[in-house]
Design a protein around this motif. Sequence first.
Motif, PDB file in Angstrom:
ATOM      1  N   MET A   1      12.781 -22.172 -10.904  1.00  0.00           N
ATOM      2  CA  MET A   1      12.815 -21.305 -11.951  1.00  0.00           C
ATOM      3  C   MET A   1      11.664 -21.349 -13.003  1.00  0.00           C
TER       4      MET A   1
ATOM      5  N   SER B   1      13.653 -19.388 -17.525  1.00  0.00           N
ATOM      6  CA  SER B   1      14.567 -20.430 -18.420  1.00  0.00           C
ATOM      7  C   SER B   1      14.783 -20.363 -19.641  1.00  0.00           C
TER       8      SER B   1
ATOM      9  N   SER C   1      18.518 -19.766 -21.487  1.00  0.00           N
ATOM     10  CA  SER C   1      18.714 -20.550 -22.428  1.00  0.00           C
ATOM     11  C   SER C   1      19.124 -19.628 -23.633  1.00  0.00           C
TER      12      SER C   1
ATOM     13  N   CYS D   1      22.506 -18.449 -22.955  1.00  0.00           N
ATOM     14  CA  CYS D   1      23.559 -19.393 -23.018  1.00  0.00           C
ATOM     15  C   CYS D   1      24.103 -19.843 -24.329  1.00  0.00           C
ATOM     16  N   ILE D   2      22.956 -19.831 -25.211  1.00  0.00           N
ATOM     17  CA  ILE D   2      23.320 -20.356 -26.537  1.00  0.00           C
ATOM     18  C   ILE D   2      23.782 -19.261 -27.456  1.00  0.00           C
TER      19      ILE D   2
ATOM     20  N   PHE E   1      22.118 -26.382 -29.625  1.00  0.00           N
ATOM     21  CA  PHE E   1      20.710 -25.836 -29.472  1.00  0.00           C
ATOM     22  C   PHE E   1      20.101 -26.876 -28.648  1.00  0.00           C
TER      23      PHE E   1
ATOM     24  N   PHE F   1      19.880 -26.610 -24.527  1.00  0.00           N
ATOM     25  CA  PHE F   1      19.019 -25.668 -24.120  1.00  0.00           C
ATOM     26  C   PHE F   1      17.411 -25.753 -24.258  1.00  0.00           C
TER      27      PHE F   1
ATOM     28  N   PHE G   1      16.884 -27.941 -21.511  1.00  0.00           N
ATOM     29  CA  PHE G   1      17.099 -27.383 -20.150  1.00  0.00           C
ATOM     30  C   PHE G   1      15.561 -26.604 -19.885  1.00  0.00           C
ATOM     31  N   ILE G   2      14.876 -26.031 -21.023  1.00  0.00           N
ATOM     32  CA  ILE G   2      13.719 -25.329 -20.670  1.00  0.00           C
ATOM     33  C   ILE G   2      12.462 -26.390 -20.168  1.00  0.00           C
TER      34      ILE G   2
ATOM     35  N   THR H   1      13.128 -27.607 -16.643  1.00  0.00           N
ATOM     36  CA  THR H   1      12.534 -26.801 -15.780  1.00  0.00           C
ATOM     37  C   THR H   1      11.254 -26.854 -15.493  1.00  0.00           C
ATOM     38  N   LEU H   2      10.387 -26.956 -16.858  1.00  0.00           N
ATOM     39  CA  LEU H   2       9.090 -27.053 -16.783  1.00  0.00           C
ATOM     40  C   LEU H   2       8.427 -28.467 -15.860  1.00  0.00           C
TER      41      LEU H   2
ATOM     42  N   PRO I   1      17.432 -25.941 -11.723  1.00  0.00           N
ATOM     43  CA  PRO I   1      18.258 -25.590 -12.849  1.00  0.00           C
ATOM     44  C   PRO I   1      19.601 -26.457 -12.849  1.00  0.00           C
TER      45      PRO I   1
ATOM     46  N   ILE J   1      29.520 -22.439 -19.200  1.00  0.00           N
ATOM     47  CA  ILE J   1      28.742 -21.525 -19.137  1.00  0.00           C
ATOM     48  C   ILE J   1      27.608 -21.837 -17.976  1.00  0.00           C
ATOM     49  N   LEU J   2      26.938 -23.207 -18.258  1.00  0.00           N
ATOM     50  CA  LEU J   2      26.082 -23.723 -17.099  1.00  0.00           C
ATOM     51  C   LEU J   2      26.854 -23.892 -15.618  1.00  0.00           C
TER      52      LEU J   2
ATOM     53  N   LEU K   1      26.994 -20.540 -14.153  1.00  0.00           N
ATOM     54  CA  LEU K   1      25.617 -19.683 -13.796  1.00  0.00           C
ATOM     55  C   LEU K   1      25.001 -20.637 -12.602  1.00  0.00           C
ATOM     56  N   PHE K   2      25.109 -21.736 -12.438  1.00  0.00           N
ATOM     57  CA  PHE K   2      24.735 -22.777 -11.594  1.00  0.00           C
ATOM     58  C   PHE K   2      25.576 -23.613 -10.661  1.00  0.00           C
TER      59      PHE K   2
END
Lengths: 115, 379
Positions: A1, A6, A10, A13-14, B122, B125, B128-129, B132-133, B138, B373-374, B377-378
Amino acid sequence: MSFFESIVVSLFCIATVFVVLACLFVFVKILSKVLSGLAAKSAPLSEDAKTAVETAAIAAPAADAPDFTAGELKLINVDEKTAAMIMAIVSHESQIPLSELQFRSIKAVPKTEIQ
Amino acid sequence: MFFEAIQTIWSDSGLIALTWQHGLMIGVACVLIYLAIVKKFEPLLLLPIAFGVLLANLPLTGLMSGAAAGSKEPGGLLYYLYQGVKLGIYPSLIFLGIGAMTDFGPLIARPSGLFMGAAAQFGIFVAFIVATLLGFSPQEASSIGIIGGADGPTAIYLTTRLAPELLPAIAIAAYSYMALIPLIQPPLMRLLTTEKERKVKMEQLREVSKLEKICFPIAVTIFCILLLPSVAPLIGMLMLGNLFKESGVVERLSSTAQNALINIVTIFLGVTVGATAVADRFLRPQTLMIIALGLMAFMFSTIGGLLLGKLMCWLSGGKINPLIGSAGVSAVPMAARVSQVEGQKANPSNYLLMHAMGPNVAGVIGSAVAAGILLALFG
Protein backbone atom coordinates in the motif's frame (compact mmCIF):
# COMPACT_ATOMS: atom_id res chain seq x y z
CA MET A 1 0.00 0.00 0.00
CA SER A 2 1.43 3.39 -0.99
CA PHE A 3 1.76 6.32 1.40
CA PHE A 4 -0.99 8.22 -0.41
CA GLU A 5 -3.34 5.21 -0.28
CA SER A 6 -2.71 4.73 3.43
CA ILE A 7 -3.61 8.40 4.06
CA VAL A 8 -6.82 8.06 2.03
CA VAL A 9 -7.75 4.85 3.88
CA SER A 10 -7.03 6.49 7.25
CA LEU A 11 -9.10 9.57 6.44
CA PHE A 12 -11.96 7.36 5.30
CA CYS A 13 -11.76 5.23 8.46
CA ILE A 14 -11.61 8.13 10.94
CA ALA A 15 -14.44 9.85 9.07
CA THR A 16 -16.52 6.66 9.31
CA VAL A 17 -15.84 6.40 13.06
CA PHE A 18 -17.01 10.02 13.44
CA VAL A 19 -20.12 9.44 11.32
CA VAL A 20 -21.12 6.32 13.28
CA LEU A 21 -20.63 8.01 16.65
CA ALA A 22 -22.30 11.20 15.41
CA CYS A 23 -25.33 9.10 14.40
CA LEU A 24 -25.30 7.60 17.89
CA PHE A 25 -25.16 11.13 19.31
CA VAL A 26 -28.25 12.10 17.32
CA PHE A 27 -29.96 8.90 18.34
CA VAL A 28 -29.25 9.41 22.08
CA LYS A 29 -30.53 12.99 21.82
CA ILE A 30 -33.74 11.82 20.13
CA LEU A 31 -34.18 9.02 22.66
CA SER A 32 -33.79 11.45 25.56
CA LYS A 33 -36.29 13.89 23.99
CA VAL A 34 -38.84 11.15 23.33
CA LEU A 35 -38.54 9.66 26.80
CA SER A 36 -38.65 13.05 28.53
CA GLY A 37 -41.70 13.89 26.37
CA LEU A 38 -43.38 10.69 27.49
CA ALA A 39 -42.52 11.44 31.11
CA ALA A 40 -43.97 14.95 30.74
CA LYS A 41 -47.19 13.51 29.28
CA SER A 42 -47.59 11.10 32.16
CA ALA A 43 -46.76 13.83 34.71
CA PRO A 44 -50.27 15.45 34.77
CA LEU A 45 -51.71 12.00 35.35
CA SER A 46 -49.44 11.44 38.29
CA GLU A 47 -50.36 14.90 39.63
CA ASP A 48 -54.04 13.85 39.53
CA ALA A 49 -53.17 10.60 41.22
CA LYS A 50 -51.19 12.49 43.87
CA THR A 51 -54.16 14.78 44.56
CA ALA A 52 -56.43 11.74 44.83
CA VAL A 53 -54.08 10.11 47.31
CA GLU A 54 -53.87 13.30 49.33
CA THR A 55 -57.67 13.61 49.39
CA ALA A 56 -57.96 10.00 50.52
CA ALA A 57 -55.34 10.61 53.19
CA ILE A 58 -57.27 13.60 54.53
CA ALA A 59 -60.50 11.64 54.56
CA ALA A 60 -58.99 8.56 56.13
CA PRO A 61 -58.38 9.85 59.70
CA ALA A 62 -62.01 10.89 59.98
CA ALA A 63 -63.15 7.44 58.95
CA ASP A 64 -60.65 5.64 61.14
CA ALA A 65 -61.06 7.85 64.17
CA PRO A 66 -63.79 5.83 65.93
CA ASP A 67 -61.84 2.56 65.57
CA PHE A 68 -58.69 3.42 67.50
CA THR A 69 -56.74 6.27 68.91
CA ALA A 70 -53.14 6.70 69.89
CA GLY A 71 -54.28 8.61 72.93
CA GLU A 72 -52.58 11.62 74.46
CA LEU A 73 -48.84 11.57 73.79
CA LYS A 74 -46.46 13.76 75.73
CA LEU A 75 -43.25 14.67 73.93
CA ILE A 76 -40.49 15.77 76.29
CA ASN A 77 -37.50 17.32 74.57
CA VAL A 78 -38.32 15.28 71.44
CA ASP A 79 -39.51 16.62 68.11
CA GLU A 80 -42.43 15.01 66.28
CA LYS A 81 -40.26 13.46 63.56
CA THR A 82 -38.02 11.67 66.06
CA ALA A 83 -41.07 10.53 68.03
CA ALA A 84 -42.65 9.08 64.88
CA MET A 85 -39.41 7.24 64.13
CA ILE A 86 -39.21 5.81 67.63
CA MET A 87 -42.82 4.61 67.48
CA ALA A 88 -42.22 2.97 64.11
CA ILE A 89 -39.08 1.23 65.40
CA VAL A 90 -40.85 -0.05 68.54
CA SER A 91 -43.72 -1.34 66.38
CA HIS A 92 -41.33 -3.05 64.00
CA GLU A 93 -39.16 -4.62 66.71
CA SER A 94 -42.11 -5.81 68.81
CA GLN A 95 -44.04 -6.87 65.70
CA ILE A 96 -47.15 -5.21 67.15
CA PRO A 97 -49.07 -3.02 64.70
CA LEU A 98 -48.73 0.68 65.49
CA SER A 99 -52.52 0.94 65.79
CA GLU A 100 -52.43 -1.52 68.73
CA LEU A 101 -49.70 0.29 70.62
CA GLN A 102 -50.33 3.14 73.02
CA PHE A 103 -47.55 5.59 73.78
CA ARG A 104 -48.04 7.86 76.81
CA SER A 105 -44.84 9.85 76.58
CA ILE A 106 -41.51 9.95 74.78
CA LYS A 107 -38.74 11.64 76.65
CA ALA A 108 -35.21 12.40 75.59
CA VAL A 109 -32.89 11.27 78.38
CA PRO A 110 -29.78 13.47 78.76
CA LYS A 111 -26.49 11.66 78.25
CA THR A 112 -25.44 12.23 81.87
CA GLU A 113 -28.51 10.35 83.17
CA ILE A 114 -27.64 7.29 81.07
CA GLN A 115 -24.10 7.17 82.45
CA MET B 1 22.03 -49.19 33.94
CA PHE B 2 22.24 -46.20 36.28
CA PHE B 3 24.23 -44.13 33.78
CA GLU B 4 21.81 -45.09 30.98
CA ALA B 5 18.90 -43.87 33.08
CA ILE B 6 20.72 -40.61 33.79
CA GLN B 7 21.53 -40.24 30.08
CA THR B 8 17.88 -40.86 29.12
CA ILE B 9 16.63 -38.30 31.63
CA TRP B 10 19.25 -35.79 30.43
CA SER B 11 18.44 -36.30 26.74
CA ASP B 12 14.68 -35.97 27.39
CA SER B 13 15.04 -32.92 29.60
CA GLY B 14 14.43 -29.40 28.46
CA LEU B 15 17.91 -28.37 29.57
CA ILE B 16 19.52 -29.92 26.50
CA ALA B 17 17.14 -28.07 24.17
CA LEU B 18 17.50 -24.74 25.94
CA THR B 19 18.87 -22.01 23.68
CA TRP B 20 19.94 -18.46 24.49
CA GLN B 21 16.71 -17.23 22.87
CA HIS B 22 14.70 -19.33 25.32
CA GLY B 23 16.82 -17.95 28.15
CA LEU B 24 16.20 -14.39 27.02
CA MET B 25 12.43 -14.96 26.80
CA ILE B 26 12.43 -16.52 30.27
CA GLY B 27 14.20 -13.34 31.41
CA VAL B 28 11.52 -11.21 29.69
CA ALA B 29 8.82 -13.27 31.43
CA CYS B 30 10.48 -12.70 34.80
CA VAL B 31 10.67 -8.94 34.17
CA LEU B 32 6.95 -8.91 33.26
CA ILE B 33 6.12 -10.90 36.40
CA TYR B 34 8.14 -8.36 38.41
CA LEU B 35 6.25 -5.44 36.78
CA ALA B 36 2.90 -7.10 37.49
CA ILE B 37 3.60 -8.03 41.12
CA VAL B 38 5.91 -5.28 42.36
CA LYS B 39 4.94 -2.33 40.13
CA LYS B 40 1.30 -3.47 39.81
CA PHE B 41 1.16 -2.74 36.05
CA GLU B 42 -2.26 -4.16 35.03
CA PRO B 43 -1.49 -7.25 37.17
CA LEU B 44 -4.80 -8.95 36.38
CA LEU B 45 -3.66 -9.43 32.80
CA LEU B 46 0.07 -8.94 32.87
CA LEU B 47 0.63 -11.73 35.39
CA PRO B 48 -1.13 -14.47 33.38
CA ILE B 49 0.47 -13.14 30.17
CA ALA B 50 3.92 -13.19 31.75
CA PHE B 51 3.42 -16.70 33.08
CA GLY B 52 2.22 -17.80 29.65
CA VAL B 53 5.47 -16.40 28.17
CA LEU B 54 7.41 -18.36 30.77
CA LEU B 55 5.57 -21.63 30.09
CA ALA B 56 5.82 -21.34 26.31
CA ASN B 57 9.58 -20.79 26.42
CA LEU B 58 10.42 -23.81 28.52
CA PRO B 59 11.50 -26.22 25.77
CA LEU B 60 9.94 -29.60 24.92
CA THR B 61 6.76 -29.07 26.94
CA GLY B 62 4.52 -29.20 23.85
CA LEU B 63 1.97 -27.04 25.69
CA MET B 64 1.13 -25.07 22.55
CA SER B 65 1.37 -27.99 20.10
CA GLY B 66 -1.68 -29.54 18.53
CA ALA B 67 -2.15 -33.31 18.24
CA ALA B 68 0.19 -34.83 15.64
CA ALA B 69 -1.58 -36.21 12.56
CA GLY B 70 -2.47 -39.87 13.07
CA SER B 71 -1.38 -39.80 16.71
CA LYS B 72 -3.68 -40.77 19.56
CA GLU B 73 -1.80 -38.41 21.89
CA PRO B 74 -3.75 -35.22 22.57
CA GLY B 75 -2.22 -31.78 21.98
CA GLY B 76 -0.94 -29.48 24.71
CA LEU B 77 -3.22 -27.84 27.28
CA LEU B 78 -2.54 -24.30 26.12
CA TYR B 79 -3.09 -25.28 22.48
CA TYR B 80 -6.72 -26.11 23.27
CA LEU B 81 -7.22 -23.09 25.50
CA TYR B 82 -5.74 -20.92 22.73
CA GLN B 83 -8.61 -21.85 20.41
CA GLY B 84 -10.74 -19.40 22.41
CA VAL B 85 -8.37 -16.61 21.35
CA LYS B 86 -8.00 -17.86 17.79
CA LEU B 87 -11.76 -18.07 17.29
CA GLY B 88 -12.37 -14.67 18.90
CA ILE B 89 -14.36 -16.16 21.78
CA TYR B 90 -12.45 -14.75 24.75
CA PRO B 91 -12.32 -11.08 23.69
CA SER B 92 -16.07 -11.15 23.08
CA LEU B 93 -16.74 -12.78 26.47
CA ILE B 94 -14.55 -10.15 28.14
CA PHE B 95 -16.68 -7.51 26.44
CA LEU B 96 -19.74 -9.18 27.99
CA GLY B 97 -18.20 -8.66 31.42
CA ILE B 98 -17.11 -5.10 30.62
CA GLY B 99 -20.65 -4.31 29.47
CA ALA B 100 -22.05 -5.65 32.75
CA MET B 101 -19.65 -3.39 34.66
CA THR B 102 -20.15 -0.25 32.57
CA ASP B 103 -22.52 2.58 33.38
CA PHE B 104 -23.43 4.40 30.18
CA GLY B 105 -25.37 6.97 32.24
CA PRO B 106 -22.73 9.76 31.96
CA LEU B 107 -22.61 9.25 28.19
CA ILE B 108 -26.40 9.34 27.86
CA ALA B 109 -26.52 12.46 30.05
CA ARG B 110 -23.95 14.24 27.87
CA PRO B 111 -23.78 12.44 24.50
CA SER B 112 -21.26 14.95 23.11
CA GLY B 113 -18.71 12.69 24.79
CA LEU B 114 -19.17 10.41 21.77
CA PHE B 115 -17.21 12.91 19.65
CA MET B 116 -14.28 12.76 22.06
CA GLY B 117 -14.49 8.96 21.92
CA ALA B 118 -14.25 9.21 18.13
CA ALA B 119 -11.39 11.74 18.15
CA ALA B 120 -9.40 9.56 20.52
CA GLN B 121 -9.17 6.91 17.80
CA PHE B 122 -6.93 9.29 15.83
CA GLY B 123 -3.75 7.51 16.93
CA ILE B 124 -4.92 4.23 15.37
CA PHE B 125 -4.78 5.76 11.92
CA VAL B 126 -1.57 7.75 12.46
CA ALA B 127 0.14 4.50 13.46
CA PHE B 128 -1.49 2.77 10.48
CA ILE B 129 0.07 5.28 8.08
CA VAL B 130 3.52 5.08 9.67
CA ALA B 131 3.40 1.27 9.84
CA THR B 132 2.60 1.00 6.12
CA LEU B 133 5.48 3.42 5.46
CA LEU B 134 7.76 1.06 7.39
CA GLY B 135 6.73 -1.82 5.13
CA PHE B 136 4.04 -3.56 7.18
CA SER B 137 1.12 -4.99 5.21
CA PRO B 138 -2.27 -3.22 5.63
CA GLN B 139 -3.44 -6.12 7.83
CA GLU B 140 -0.38 -5.84 10.07
CA ALA B 141 -0.57 -2.03 10.11
CA SER B 142 -4.23 -2.22 11.18
CA SER B 143 -3.38 -4.58 14.03
CA ILE B 144 -0.52 -2.36 15.17
CA GLY B 145 -2.65 0.79 14.90
CA ILE B 146 -5.44 -0.63 17.04
CA ILE B 147 -3.08 -0.49 20.05
CA GLY B 148 -3.96 3.24 19.99
CA GLY B 149 -7.55 2.33 20.85
CA ALA B 150 -6.23 1.31 24.30
CA ASP B 151 -8.61 -1.59 24.37
CA GLY B 152 -6.97 -4.97 24.98
CA PRO B 153 -9.82 -7.29 23.91
CA THR B 154 -10.41 -5.29 20.71
CA ALA B 155 -6.68 -5.34 19.88
CA ILE B 156 -6.55 -9.10 20.41
CA TYR B 157 -9.75 -9.69 18.44
CA LEU B 158 -8.58 -7.70 15.43
CA THR B 159 -5.04 -9.10 15.47
CA THR B 160 -6.18 -12.74 15.58
CA ARG B 161 -8.17 -12.04 12.44
CA LEU B 162 -5.73 -9.87 10.50
CA ALA B 163 -2.18 -10.64 11.66
CA PRO B 164 -2.09 -13.53 14.17
CA GLU B 165 1.70 -13.78 13.95
CA LEU B 166 1.95 -10.35 15.63
CA LEU B 167 -0.41 -11.22 18.49
CA PRO B 168 2.12 -11.55 21.35
CA ALA B 169 3.88 -8.26 20.64
CA ILE B 170 0.60 -6.39 20.12
CA ALA B 171 -1.11 -7.83 23.21
CA ILE B 172 1.86 -7.13 25.45
CA ALA B 173 2.28 -3.60 24.04
CA ALA B 174 -1.45 -2.84 24.37
CA TYR B 175 -1.69 -3.95 28.00
CA SER B 176 1.63 -2.36 28.95
CA TYR B 177 0.60 1.03 27.60
CA MET B 178 -2.79 0.77 29.28
CA ALA B 179 -0.93 0.22 32.55
CA LEU B 180 1.30 3.20 31.78
CA ILE B 181 -1.58 5.64 31.15
CA PRO B 182 -0.85 7.62 34.36
CA LEU B 183 2.68 8.19 33.03
CA ILE B 184 1.96 8.71 29.31
CA GLN B 185 -1.07 10.99 29.39
CA PRO B 186 -0.40 13.74 31.99
CA PRO B 187 2.59 15.38 30.18
CA LEU B 188 0.52 15.55 26.97
CA MET B 189 -2.46 16.92 28.90
CA ARG B 190 -0.36 19.70 30.43
CA LEU B 191 1.35 20.42 27.11
CA LEU B 192 -1.86 20.82 25.11
CA THR B 193 -4.08 22.66 27.59
CA THR B 194 -3.78 25.98 29.34
CA GLU B 195 -4.01 26.43 33.11
CA LYS B 196 -7.32 28.24 32.59
CA GLU B 197 -8.77 25.36 30.58
CA ARG B 198 -7.68 22.78 33.15
CA LYS B 199 -9.43 24.78 35.89
CA VAL B 200 -12.82 24.68 34.14
CA LYS B 201 -15.52 23.30 36.44
CA MET B 202 -18.26 21.43 34.64
CA GLU B 203 -21.97 21.53 35.39
CA GLN B 204 -23.48 18.55 37.16
CA LEU B 205 -24.82 15.86 34.80
CA ARG B 206 -28.56 15.40 34.55
CA GLU B 207 -30.15 12.30 36.02
CA VAL B 208 -30.65 9.52 33.48
CA SER B 209 -33.81 7.44 33.75
CA LYS B 210 -33.76 3.66 33.95
CA LEU B 211 -35.74 3.46 30.72
CA GLU B 212 -33.05 5.43 28.86
CA LYS B 213 -30.38 3.12 30.24
CA ILE B 214 -32.34 0.07 29.08
CA CYS B 215 -33.07 1.46 25.62
CA PHE B 216 -29.45 2.51 25.03
CA PRO B 217 -27.81 -0.94 24.67
CA ILE B 218 -30.66 -2.24 22.53
CA ALA B 219 -30.53 0.71 20.18
CA VAL B 220 -26.72 0.79 19.94
CA THR B 221 -26.74 -2.93 19.10
CA ILE B 222 -29.28 -2.53 16.33
CA PHE B 223 -27.70 0.60 14.91
CA CYS B 224 -24.00 -0.36 15.04
CA ILE B 225 -24.42 -3.94 13.90
CA LEU B 226 -26.71 -2.99 11.02
CA LEU B 227 -24.09 -0.49 9.91
CA LEU B 228 -21.00 -2.60 10.59
CA PRO B 229 -21.86 -6.30 10.88
CA SER B 230 -18.21 -7.17 11.56
CA VAL B 231 -18.41 -5.55 15.02
CA ALA B 232 -21.30 -7.82 16.05
CA PRO B 233 -19.27 -10.06 18.41
CA LEU B 234 -17.76 -7.14 20.32
CA ILE B 235 -20.62 -4.62 20.37
CA GLY B 236 -23.22 -7.38 20.71
CA MET B 237 -21.57 -8.86 23.81
CA LEU B 238 -20.77 -5.42 25.30
CA MET B 239 -24.38 -4.33 25.02
CA LEU B 240 -25.78 -7.69 26.18
CA GLY B 241 -23.70 -7.39 29.35
CA ASN B 242 -24.94 -3.83 29.83
CA LEU B 243 -28.54 -4.88 29.31
CA PHE B 244 -28.08 -7.58 31.99
CA LYS B 245 -26.98 -4.83 34.37
CA GLU B 246 -29.52 -2.19 33.51
CA SER B 247 -32.60 -4.40 33.14
CA GLY B 248 -32.36 -5.32 36.83
CA VAL B 249 -34.18 -8.60 36.25
CA VAL B 250 -31.19 -10.91 35.76
CA GLU B 251 -29.02 -10.03 38.72
CA ARG B 252 -27.38 -13.48 38.76
CA LEU B 253 -26.38 -13.28 35.09
CA SER B 254 -25.07 -9.76 35.51
CA SER B 255 -23.08 -10.75 38.57
CA THR B 256 -21.63 -13.82 36.82
CA ALA B 257 -20.66 -11.80 33.73
CA GLN B 258 -18.88 -9.10 35.73
CA ASN B 259 -17.18 -11.42 38.22
CA ALA B 260 -16.75 -15.16 37.67
CA LEU B 261 -16.98 -15.27 33.88
CA ILE B 262 -14.66 -12.35 33.17
CA ASN B 263 -12.13 -13.65 35.69
CA ILE B 264 -12.09 -17.16 34.20
CA VAL B 265 -11.80 -15.85 30.66
CA THR B 266 -9.05 -13.41 31.70
CA ILE B 267 -6.96 -16.33 32.99
CA PHE B 268 -7.37 -18.30 29.75
CA LEU B 269 -6.82 -15.24 27.56
CA GLY B 270 -3.79 -13.98 29.42
CA VAL B 271 -1.94 -17.29 29.67
CA THR B 272 -2.57 -18.31 26.07
CA VAL B 273 -1.74 -14.89 24.60
CA GLY B 274 1.48 -14.95 26.60
CA ALA B 275 2.18 -18.47 25.37
CA THR B 276 2.24 -17.26 21.78
CA ALA B 277 5.35 -15.21 22.61
CA VAL B 278 7.82 -17.94 21.76
CA ALA B 279 11.41 -16.91 21.12
CA ASP B 280 11.52 -17.40 17.34
CA ARG B 281 8.36 -15.31 16.83
CA PHE B 282 9.00 -12.64 19.43
CA LEU B 283 12.72 -11.89 19.24
CA ARG B 284 12.64 -9.95 15.99
CA PRO B 285 13.34 -6.31 15.12
CA GLN B 286 9.65 -6.16 14.16
CA THR B 287 8.69 -6.51 17.84
CA LEU B 288 10.62 -3.38 18.79
CA MET B 289 8.98 -1.51 15.90
CA ILE B 290 5.54 -2.64 17.06
CA ILE B 291 6.25 -1.49 20.61
CA ALA B 292 7.41 1.93 19.33
CA LEU B 293 4.46 2.28 16.95
CA GLY B 294 2.07 1.25 19.71
CA LEU B 295 3.37 4.02 21.95
CA MET B 296 2.99 6.49 19.10
CA ALA B 297 -0.58 5.32 18.45
CA PHE B 298 -1.41 5.72 22.10
CA MET B 299 0.04 9.21 22.30
CA PHE B 300 -1.72 10.43 19.17
CA SER B 301 -5.02 9.02 20.42
CA THR B 302 -4.59 11.05 23.60
CA ILE B 303 -3.71 14.12 21.51
CA GLY B 304 -6.79 13.59 19.28
CA GLY B 305 -9.09 13.44 22.32
CA LEU B 306 -7.49 16.49 23.93
CA LEU B 307 -7.67 18.60 20.77
CA LEU B 308 -11.35 17.81 20.33
CA GLY B 309 -11.83 18.58 24.02
CA LYS B 310 -10.25 22.00 23.42
CA LEU B 311 -12.51 22.59 20.43
CA MET B 312 -15.58 21.66 22.47
CA CYS B 313 -14.37 23.89 25.31
CA TRP B 314 -14.17 26.80 22.88
CA LEU B 315 -17.52 26.01 21.22
CA SER B 316 -19.29 25.69 24.58
CA GLY B 317 -17.89 29.01 25.80
CA GLY B 318 -15.60 27.38 28.35
CA LYS B 319 -18.17 25.01 29.85
CA ILE B 320 -16.32 21.81 28.95
CA ASN B 321 -12.98 20.97 30.51
CA PRO B 322 -10.74 19.69 27.68
CA LEU B 323 -9.00 17.29 30.07
CA ILE B 324 -11.94 14.89 29.72
CA GLY B 325 -11.03 14.50 26.02
CA SER B 326 -8.01 12.37 26.82
CA ALA B 327 -10.35 9.87 28.51
CA GLY B 328 -11.69 9.10 25.04
CA VAL B 329 -9.04 6.39 24.77
CA SER B 330 -11.04 3.48 26.00
CA ALA B 331 -8.98 2.23 28.95
CA VAL B 332 -11.86 2.20 31.45
CA PRO B 333 -11.72 3.66 34.07
CA MET B 334 -7.98 4.43 34.23
CA ALA B 335 -8.08 7.22 31.60
CA ALA B 336 -11.05 8.89 33.34
CA ARG B 337 -9.16 8.75 36.64
CA VAL B 338 -6.18 10.49 35.04
CA SER B 339 -8.50 13.30 33.85
CA GLN B 340 -9.85 13.59 37.39
CA VAL B 341 -6.37 13.73 38.94
CA GLU B 342 -5.08 16.34 36.47
CA GLY B 343 -8.25 18.43 36.82
CA GLN B 344 -7.95 18.40 40.58
CA LYS B 345 -4.28 19.38 40.43
CA ALA B 346 -5.31 22.53 38.55
CA ASN B 347 -8.34 23.22 40.72
CA PRO B 348 -8.74 21.22 43.96
CA SER B 349 -12.52 21.68 43.89
CA ASN B 350 -12.77 20.13 40.43
CA TYR B 351 -14.48 16.73 40.09
CA LEU B 352 -14.16 15.52 36.51
CA LEU B 353 -14.47 11.77 37.03
CA MET B 354 -18.12 11.37 36.07
CA HIS B 355 -17.75 13.83 33.19
CA ALA B 356 -14.73 11.89 31.89
CA MET B 357 -16.60 8.58 32.11
CA GLY B 358 -18.78 9.64 29.15
CA PRO B 359 -15.89 9.96 26.64
CA ASN B 360 -14.25 6.96 28.30
CA VAL B 361 -17.11 4.54 27.56
CA ALA B 362 -17.61 6.23 24.18
CA GLY B 363 -14.00 5.24 23.47
CA VAL B 364 -14.90 1.57 24.01
CA ILE B 365 -17.60 1.89 21.33
CA GLY B 366 -15.27 3.99 19.15
CA SER B 367 -12.41 1.50 19.18
CA ALA B 368 -14.80 -1.38 18.46
CA VAL B 369 -16.20 0.59 15.52
CA ALA B 370 -12.66 1.38 14.27
CA ALA B 371 -11.77 -2.32 14.52
CA GLY B 372 -14.94 -3.21 12.62
CA ILE B 373 -14.05 -0.82 9.79
CA LEU B 374 -10.50 -2.18 9.53
CA LEU B 375 -11.85 -5.72 9.59
CA ALA B 376 -14.34 -4.91 6.85
CA LEU B 377 -11.58 -3.34 4.72
CA PHE B 378 -8.75 -5.82 5.23
CA GLY B 379 -10.32 -8.96 6.69
